[in-house]
Design a protein around this motif. Structure first.
Motif, mmCIF file in Angstrom:
data_model
loop_
_atom_site.group_PDB
_atom_site.id
_atom_site.type_symbol
_atom_site.label_atom_id
_atom_site.label_comp_id
_atom_site.label_asym_id
_atom_site.label_seq_id
_atom_site.Cartn_x
_atom_site.Cartn_y
_atom_site.Cartn_z
ATOM 1 N N MET A 1 102.256 5.582 -19.058
ATOM 2 C CA MET A 1 102.879 4.381 -18.508
ATOM 3 C C MET A 1 103.727 4.770 -17.299
ATOM 4 N N LYS A 2 103.083 4.875 -16.160
ATOM 5 C CA LYS A 2 103.774 5.193 -14.916
ATOM 6 C C LYS A 2 103.997 3.917 -14.101
ATOM 7 N N ARG A 3 105.011 3.930 -13.284
ATOM 8 C CA ARG A 3 105.266 2.824 -12.356
ATOM 9 C C ARG A 3 104.802 3.285 -10.974
ATOM 10 N N ILE A 4 103.767 2.631 -10.479
ATOM 11 C CA ILE A 4 103.104 3.093 -9.260
ATOM 12 C C ILE A 4 103.110 1.987 -8.209
ATOM 13 N N LEU A 5 103.627 2.310 -7.039
ATOM 14 C CA LEU A 5 103.532 1.409 -5.887
ATOM 15 C C LEU A 5 102.292 1.782 -5.093
ATOM 16 N N ILE A 6 101.418 0.803 -4.880
ATOM 17 C CA ILE A 6 100.223 1.010 -4.069
ATOM 18 C C ILE A 6 100.342 0.126 -2.839
ATOM 19 N N THR A 7 100.599 0.739 -1.688
ATOM 20 C CA THR A 7 100.659 -0.038 -0.449
ATOM 21 C C THR A 7 99.235 -0.274 0.048
ATOM 22 N N GLY A 8 99.029 -1.416 0.703
ATOM 23 C CA GLY A 8 97.662 -1.769 1.067
ATOM 24 C C GLY A 8 96.819 -2.017 -0.162
ATOM 25 N N GLY A 9 97.459 -2.492 -1.234
ATOM 26 C CA GLY A 9 96.788 -2.621 -2.522
ATOM 27 C C GLY A 9 95.763 -3.730 -2.608
ATOM 28 N N ALA A 10 95.712 -4.601 -1.597
ATOM 29 C CA ALA A 10 94.688 -5.651 -1.579
ATOM 30 C C ALA A 10 93.494 -5.261 -0.718
ATOM 31 N N GLY A 11 93.538 -4.067 -0.172
ATOM 32 C CA GLY A 11 92.432 -3.594 0.651
ATOM 33 C C GLY A 11 91.325 -2.980 -0.188
ATOM 34 N N PHE A 12 90.353 -2.442 0.491
ATOM 35 C CA PHE A 12 89.180 -1.841 -0.156
ATOM 36 C C PHE A 12 89.587 -0.712 -1.102
ATOM 37 N N ILE A 13 90.213 0.319 -0.564
ATOM 38 C CA ILE A 13 90.593 1.456 -1.398
ATOM 39 C C ILE A 13 91.752 1.080 -2.317
ATOM 40 N N ASP A 19 92.990 -1.427 -9.746
ATOM 41 C CA ASP A 19 92.146 -1.629 -10.934
ATOM 42 C C ASP A 19 92.179 -0.405 -11.846
ATOM 43 N N TYR A 20 91.987 0.752 -11.247
ATOM 44 C CA TYR A 20 91.867 1.976 -12.041
ATOM 45 C C TYR A 20 93.157 2.276 -12.797
ATOM 46 N N PHE A 21 94.268 2.240 -12.082
ATOM 47 C CA PHE A 21 95.519 2.655 -12.717
ATOM 48 C C PHE A 21 96.072 1.604 -13.671
ATOM 49 N N ILE A 22 95.811 0.342 -13.416
ATOM 50 C CA ILE A 22 96.273 -0.678 -14.362
ATOM 51 C C ILE A 22 95.431 -0.650 -15.626
ATOM 52 N N SER A 23 94.161 -0.254 -15.508
ATOM 53 C CA SER A 23 93.292 -0.162 -16.686
ATOM 54 C C SER A 23 93.713 0.974 -17.600
ATOM 55 N N ARG A 24 94.535 1.874 -17.096
ATOM 56 C CA ARG A 24 95.018 3.008 -17.881
ATOM 57 C C ARG A 24 96.464 2.816 -18.320
ATOM 58 N N GLY A 25 96.920 1.557 -18.315
ATOM 59 C CA GLY A 25 98.208 1.237 -18.923
ATOM 60 C C GLY A 25 99.423 1.453 -18.048
ATOM 61 N N ILE A 42 92.402 -8.834 -5.489
ATOM 62 C CA ILE A 42 93.366 -8.586 -6.568
ATOM 63 C C ILE A 42 93.628 -9.838 -7.404
ATOM 64 N N GLU A 43 92.881 -10.900 -7.134
ATOM 65 C CA GLU A 43 93.127 -12.177 -7.815
ATOM 66 C C GLU A 43 93.068 -12.038 -9.337
ATOM 67 N N HIS A 44 92.154 -11.202 -9.810
ATOM 68 C CA HIS A 44 91.981 -11.028 -11.254
ATOM 69 C C HIS A 44 93.151 -10.289 -11.896
ATOM 70 N N LEU A 45 94.035 -9.740 -11.078
ATOM 71 C CA LEU A 45 95.182 -8.990 -11.603
ATOM 72 C C LEU A 45 96.477 -9.802 -11.601
ATOM 73 N N LEU A 46 96.483 -10.929 -10.909
ATOM 74 C CA LEU A 46 97.739 -11.647 -10.654
ATOM 75 C C LEU A 46 98.430 -12.124 -11.931
ATOM 76 N N ASP A 47 97.667 -12.400 -12.977
ATOM 77 C CA ASP A 47 98.259 -12.854 -14.242
ATOM 78 C C ASP A 47 98.553 -11.709 -15.202
ATOM 79 N N ASN A 48 98.254 -10.494 -14.796
ATOM 80 C CA ASN A 48 98.501 -9.337 -15.650
ATOM 81 C C ASN A 48 100.001 -9.012 -15.627
ATOM 82 N N PRO A 49 100.659 -8.934 -16.791
ATOM 83 C CA PRO A 49 102.103 -8.664 -16.820
ATOM 84 C C PRO A 49 102.487 -7.305 -16.249
ATOM 85 N N ASN A 50 101.520 -6.400 -16.130
ATOM 86 C CA ASN A 50 101.800 -5.074 -15.568
ATOM 87 C C ASN A 50 101.502 -4.990 -14.073
ATOM 88 N N PHE A 51 101.276 -6.147 -13.443
ATOM 89 C CA PHE A 51 100.947 -6.166 -12.018
ATOM 90 C C PHE A 51 101.921 -7.070 -11.268
#
Length: 322
Positions: A1-13, A19-25, A42-51
């Motif tokens: 359970m890490k807290r990770i900031l991903i800049t440019g997180g709505a881009g391709f990479i 997706d990858y890191f949220i799927s791992r908790g 990232i629309e599919h992540l917007l309702d995720n409490p960890n996002f």
């Protein structure tokens, strides 16, 4: 359970990393101004409490500070990519890629971020003719974009040595895969060719098609970010690494593979002609990475060779864009 900031997180990479890191908790904060990224990534992540989504620009230091609050790691992907874009507008590329990068370093330093991993670029090798590309041997940059990405490396090195901020740079080599934008003036070559071929339009290769690239599938890039983030090897910190496969394919051969793979879905694509045009300014003729350093210090092993990744990417594009 890490807290990770991903800049440019709505881009391709960035969205693939989300997706990858949220799927791992993990708890993910995405910072994006949607200049090149897309909300639908990232629309599919917007309702995720960890996002958490923060809409903002890395040119704004206060936004960077807000995004870095209570984070463990930063995966910095935000940038204005594209060599042609930087040639057409070097000022904005510099403001985002250098000024924005420095803002993120300052914010990360002041927030006590554990480690700062950032997207570097194979364009840093510039006019170096040596193959394969080894991290310590670079040439002179061939574009404003290449200059900005090299400056990132210099700043990261200074912040690591001066302030103790752990930094790792990943020199991406022609990344491709799911969600890469096929549209716009600065679209990457693989998705651009895919959409043209699907529409039975002739792709235009710059030059004779003999320029070559170490095309790198997105899953290899995700692996490198994870390895860089989690390594406990002290010798691996404050380094830059080629993020690639260690092979090269000519643009002409790549286009041929695309025709073969796409014609499995639509046989007519086999008859679409490839057109050749003028060489593009700022292009590096050949790129092939040595991945020895990443293998030895990070334990990296590419999961996808070029052909395997291309087949997966083509299937994704056919399913999602046709």
């Amino acid at each position: 359970m890490k807290r990770i900031l991903i800049t440019g997180g709505a881009g391709f990479i960035g969205s693939n990393l989300c997706d990858y890191f949220i799927s791992r908790g993990n708890k993910i904060t995405c910072l994006d101004n949607f200049s090149t990224g897309f909300k639908h990534n990232i629309e599919h992540l917007l309702d995720n409490p960890n996002f958490i989504l923060i809409e903002g620009d890395i040119r704004d230091l206060e936004i960077c500070r807000k995004a870095c609050e209570n984070q463990d790691y930063v995966l910095h992907q935000a940038a204005l990519g594209s060599v042609p874009r930087s040639i057409n507008d070097p000022i904005t590329s510099n403001e985002v890629n250098v000024g924005g990068f420095l803002n993120m370093l300052v914010a990360a330093r002041d927030a006590g971020i554990q480690r700062f991993i950032y997207a570097a670029s194979s364009s840093t090798y510039g006019d170096s003719k040596s193959l394969p590309k080894v991290e310590d041997v670079i040439g002179k940059p061939l574009s404003p974009y290449a200059i900005t990405k090299y400056v990132n490396e210099l700043y990261a090195d200074v912040f690591s040595k001066t302030y103790g901020l752990e930094c790792i740079g990943l020199r991406y080599f022609n990344v491709f895969g799911r969600r890469q934008n096929p549209n716009g003036a600065y679209a990457a070559v693989i998705p651009k060719f895919v959409i043209q071929l699907m529409n039975h339009e002739s792709p235009v290769i710059n030059g004779a098609g003999d320029y070559s690239r170490d095309f790198t599938y997105i899953d290899n890039v995700i692996q490198m970010n994870e390895k860089a983030m989690l390594t406990d090897n002290k010798d691996a910190i404050n380094q830059v690494y080629n993020t690639a496969v260690g092979d090269r394919t000519t643009i002409k051969d790549m286009a041929g593979f695309l025709k073969d793979y796409l014609s499995e879905f639509d046989p007519e694509i086999k008859n679409v002609e490839i057109v050749f045009g003028p060489i593009r300014a700022g292009d590096v003729p050949h790129s092939k990475a040595s991945i020895e350093k990443a293998v030895n210090l990070l334990g990296y092993q590419p999961s996808h060779r070029f052909a395997d990744g291309l087949k997966e990417a083509v299937a994704w594009y056919w399913q999602n864009l046709k």
